[in-house]
Design a protein around this motif. Structure first.
Motif, mmCIF file in Angstrom:
data_model
loop_
_atom_site.group_PDB
_atom_site.id
_atom_site.type_symbol
_atom_site.label_atom_id
_atom_site.label_comp_id
_atom_site.label_asym_id
_atom_site.label_seq_id
_atom_site.Cartn_x
_atom_site.Cartn_y
_atom_site.Cartn_z
ATOM 1 N N ASP A 36 9.379 1.344 -11.669
ATOM 2 C CA ASP A 36 10.752 0.878 -11.845
ATOM 3 C C ASP A 36 11.296 1.282 -13.209
ATOM 4 O OD1 ASP A 36 10.633 -0.242 -9.358
ATOM 5 O OD2 ASP A 36 10.699 -2.324 -10.022
ATOM 6 N N ILE A 37 10.495 1.043 -14.240
ATOM 7 C CA ILE A 37 10.935 1.376 -15.601
ATOM 8 C C ILE A 37 11.140 2.880 -15.735
ATOM 9 C CG2 ILE A 37 10.268 1.381 -18.039
ATOM 10 C CD1 ILE A 37 11.105 -1.357 -17.052
ATOM 11 N N GLN A 38 10.236 3.664 -15.162
ATOM 12 C CA GLN A 38 10.370 5.115 -15.248
ATOM 13 C C GLN A 38 11.611 5.601 -14.510
ATOM 14 O OE1 GLN A 38 6.563 6.510 -13.839
ATOM 15 N NE2 GLN A 38 5.610 6.349 -15.857
ATOM 16 N N MET A 39 11.947 4.968 -13.386
ATOM 17 C CA MET A 39 13.159 5.364 -12.670
ATOM 18 C C MET A 39 14.397 5.104 -13.513
ATOM 19 S SD MET A 39 12.864 4.664 -8.578
ATOM 20 C CE MET A 39 12.017 3.095 -8.563
ATOM 21 N N ILE A 40 14.417 3.968 -14.216
ATOM 22 C CA ILE A 40 15.555 3.671 -15.090
ATOM 23 C C ILE A 40 15.646 4.703 -16.216
ATOM 24 C CG2 ILE A 40 16.463 2.030 -16.786
ATOM 25 C CD1 ILE A 40 15.353 -0.228 -15.065
ATOM 26 N N GLU A 41 14.503 5.009 -16.821
ATOM 27 C CA GLU A 41 14.492 5.868 -18.003
ATOM 28 C C GLU A 41 14.727 7.344 -17.675
ATOM 29 O OE1 GLU A 41 11.622 3.111 -20.841
ATOM 30 O OE2 GLU A 41 10.769 4.884 -19.885
ATOM 31 N N THR A 42 14.474 7.754 -16.434
ATOM 32 C CA THR A 42 14.668 9.159 -16.059
ATOM 33 C C THR A 42 15.895 9.352 -15.173
ATOM 34 O OG1 THR A 42 13.208 8.935 -14.121
ATOM 35 C CG2 THR A 42 12.195 9.614 -16.192
ATOM 36 N N TYR A 43 16.659 8.283 -14.973
ATOM 37 C CA TYR A 43 17.841 8.352 -14.126
ATOM 38 C C TYR A 43 18.837 9.363 -14.683
ATOM 39 C CZ TYR A 43 22.320 6.660 -12.142
ATOM 40 O OH TYR A 43 23.547 6.550 -11.541
ATOM 41 N N ALA B 69 0.811 -1.218 0.000
ATOM 42 C CA ALA B 69 0.000 0.000 0.000
ATOM 43 C C ALA B 69 0.846 1.271 0.000
ATOM 44 C CB ALA B 69 -0.933 0.002 1.212
ATOM 45 N N ALA B 70 2.155 1.143 0.192
ATOM 46 C CA ALA B 70 3.012 2.331 0.253
ATOM 47 C C ALA B 70 3.193 2.937 -1.143
ATOM 48 C CB ALA B 70 4.373 1.960 0.830
ATOM 49 N N PRO B 71 3.202 4.254 -1.247
ATOM 50 C CA PRO B 71 3.412 4.899 -2.557
ATOM 51 C C PRO B 71 4.773 4.506 -3.140
ATOM 52 C CG PRO B 71 2.667 6.495 -0.925
ATOM 53 C CD PRO B 71 3.008 5.246 -0.169
ATOM 54 N N VAL B 72 4.771 4.209 -4.426
ATOM 55 C CA VAL B 72 6.015 3.806 -5.078
ATOM 56 C C VAL B 72 6.831 5.040 -5.459
ATOM 57 C CG1 VAL B 72 5.048 1.668 -5.981
ATOM 58 C CG2 VAL B 72 4.892 3.744 -7.349
ATOM 59 N N TYR B 73 8.135 4.845 -5.584
ATOM 60 C CA TYR B 73 9.017 5.916 -6.045
ATOM 61 C C TYR B 73 9.012 5.961 -7.566
ATOM 62 C CZ TYR B 73 11.149 6.584 -1.435
ATOM 63 O OH TYR B 73 11.371 6.886 -0.118
ATOM 64 N N ASP B 74 9.135 7.162 -8.119
ATOM 65 C CA ASP B 74 9.325 7.282 -9.560
ATOM 66 C C ASP B 74 10.582 8.079 -9.891
ATOM 67 O OD1 ASP B 74 8.521 9.825 -8.899
ATOM 68 O OD2 ASP B 74 6.631 9.743 -9.998
ATOM 69 N N GLU B 75 11.378 8.428 -8.850
ATOM 70 C CA GLU B 75 12.674 9.072 -9.066
ATOM 71 C C GLU B 75 13.741 8.305 -8.294
ATOM 72 O OE1 GLU B 75 13.187 13.234 -8.686
ATOM 73 O OE2 GLU B 75 11.168 13.701 -9.436
ATOM 74 N N LEU B 76 14.757 7.863 -9.001
ATOM 75 C CA LEU B 76 15.793 7.034 -8.394
ATOM 76 C C LEU B 76 16.536 7.782 -7.295
ATOM 77 C CD1 LEU B 76 18.086 4.641 -10.341
ATOM 78 C CD2 LEU B 76 19.046 6.071 -8.553
ATOM 79 N N SER B 77 16.764 9.058 -7.470
ATOM 80 C CA SER B 77 17.521 9.811 -6.474
ATOM 81 C C SER B 77 16.811 9.822 -5.128
ATOM 82 C CB SER B 77 17.763 11.247 -6.961
ATOM 83 O OG SER B 77 16.536 11.933 -7.151
ATOM 84 N N HIS B 78 15.495 9.927 -5.133
ATOM 85 C CA HIS B 78 14.744 9.923 -3.873
ATOM 86 C C HIS B 78 14.844 8.569 -3.178
ATOM 87 C CE1 HIS B 78 12.015 13.401 -5.487
ATOM 88 N NE2 HIS B 78 13.246 13.792 -5.191
ATOM 89 N N LEU B 79 14.760 7.514 -3.951
ATOM 90 C CA LEU B 79 14.893 6.177 -3.380
ATOM 91 C C LEU B 79 16.289 5.967 -2.800
ATOM 92 C CD1 LEU B 79 13.894 3.313 -2.840
ATOM 93 C CD2 LEU B 79 14.452 2.744 -5.226
ATOM 94 N N ALA B 80 17.309 6.398 -3.537
ATOM 95 C CA ALA B 80 18.687 6.260 -3.048
ATOM 96 C C ALA B 80 18.904 7.068 -1.775
ATOM 97 C CB ALA B 80 19.674 6.701 -4.132
#
Length: 212
Positions: free
Chosen positions: A124-131, A11-22
């Motif tokens: 996940d795909i969007q994080m890769i493509e916008t990294y 239920a947790a919101p997913v990340y769409d920016e890799l920098s925020h996840l890191a």
């Protein structure tokens, strides 16, 4: 830590920016007591592990014994030529299946399962493509790059390019399989207690408890 949008964090919101996840992972790691460790990142996870290691270097925090990247080409400054992260659902599912063979048929055929899988997969795909990779100093950490011999999405030269991102030891190994060669066999096939070769290689890289 468990990635948001998966398993017990469904239920947790997913990340769409890799920098925020890191950033979040770095904060979580910095709160742990020092202990020997290594980072293993598969596909998107390879970039996440790389960026977390960079943050640890910047903050002069304990570094991993080794960085292991699997099914993940070295980062580069250019954007992918054919991004798929914003495609309509069915087109996106078809492209992911064709490129990575990463969605089992049973899941694709179930609207309920696809409704759960699609948001984190698209993120996940969007994080890769916008990294946004920014070139910097090579990491003072050993890097082991693992690739599948039948992975059409990760060329050998891009695996080999990880050698430019470390000032320490670099090694590259190709393993039988496609993009998900690192994953254990499906349960219906897992009748043997033998450890898959790729997993055995990761286990062999684990630091001894006494290592610093």
């Amino acid at each position: 830590m468990r990635m948001p949008g998966r398993e017990d964090r469904l239920a947790a919101p997913v990340y769409d920016e890799l920098s925020h996840l890191a950033d979040e992972i770095t904060e979580a790691i910095s709160a742990l007591p020092p202990a020997p460790h290594l980072f293993v990142g598969h596909s998107l996870g390879g970039y996440v592990a790389f960026e977390v290691t960079r943050r640890l270097v910047d903050r002069q925090l304990p570094l991993p014994h080794k960085l292991i990247v699997a099914a993940c080409g070295a980062p580069r400054g250019t954007k992918p030529k054919s991004p798929i992260g914003q495609l309509p659902d069915q087109d996106f599912i078809d492209e992911v299946s064709n490129r990575y063979d990463g969605i089992p048929a049973a899941v694709r055929e179930s609207p309920e399962l696809m409704a759960m899988v699609l948001p984190p997969l698209r993120a996940d795909i969007q994080m890769i493509e916008t990294y946004e990779y920014i070139a910097g100093e090579p990491l003072p950490v050993d890097i082991l790059a693992l690739g599948g011999t039948n992975d059409p999405g990760v060329a050998v030269h891009r695996l080999n390019a990880w050698r430019e991102l470390t000032s320490r030891h670099f090694a590259m190994r190709l393993m039988p399989g496609g993009h998900f060669f690192l994953h254990p066999a499906p349960r219906r096939e897992a009748t043997s207690k033998a450890v898959p070769p790729a997993i055995a290689m990761v286990l062999a890289a684990l630091p001894e408890l006494g290592d610093q």
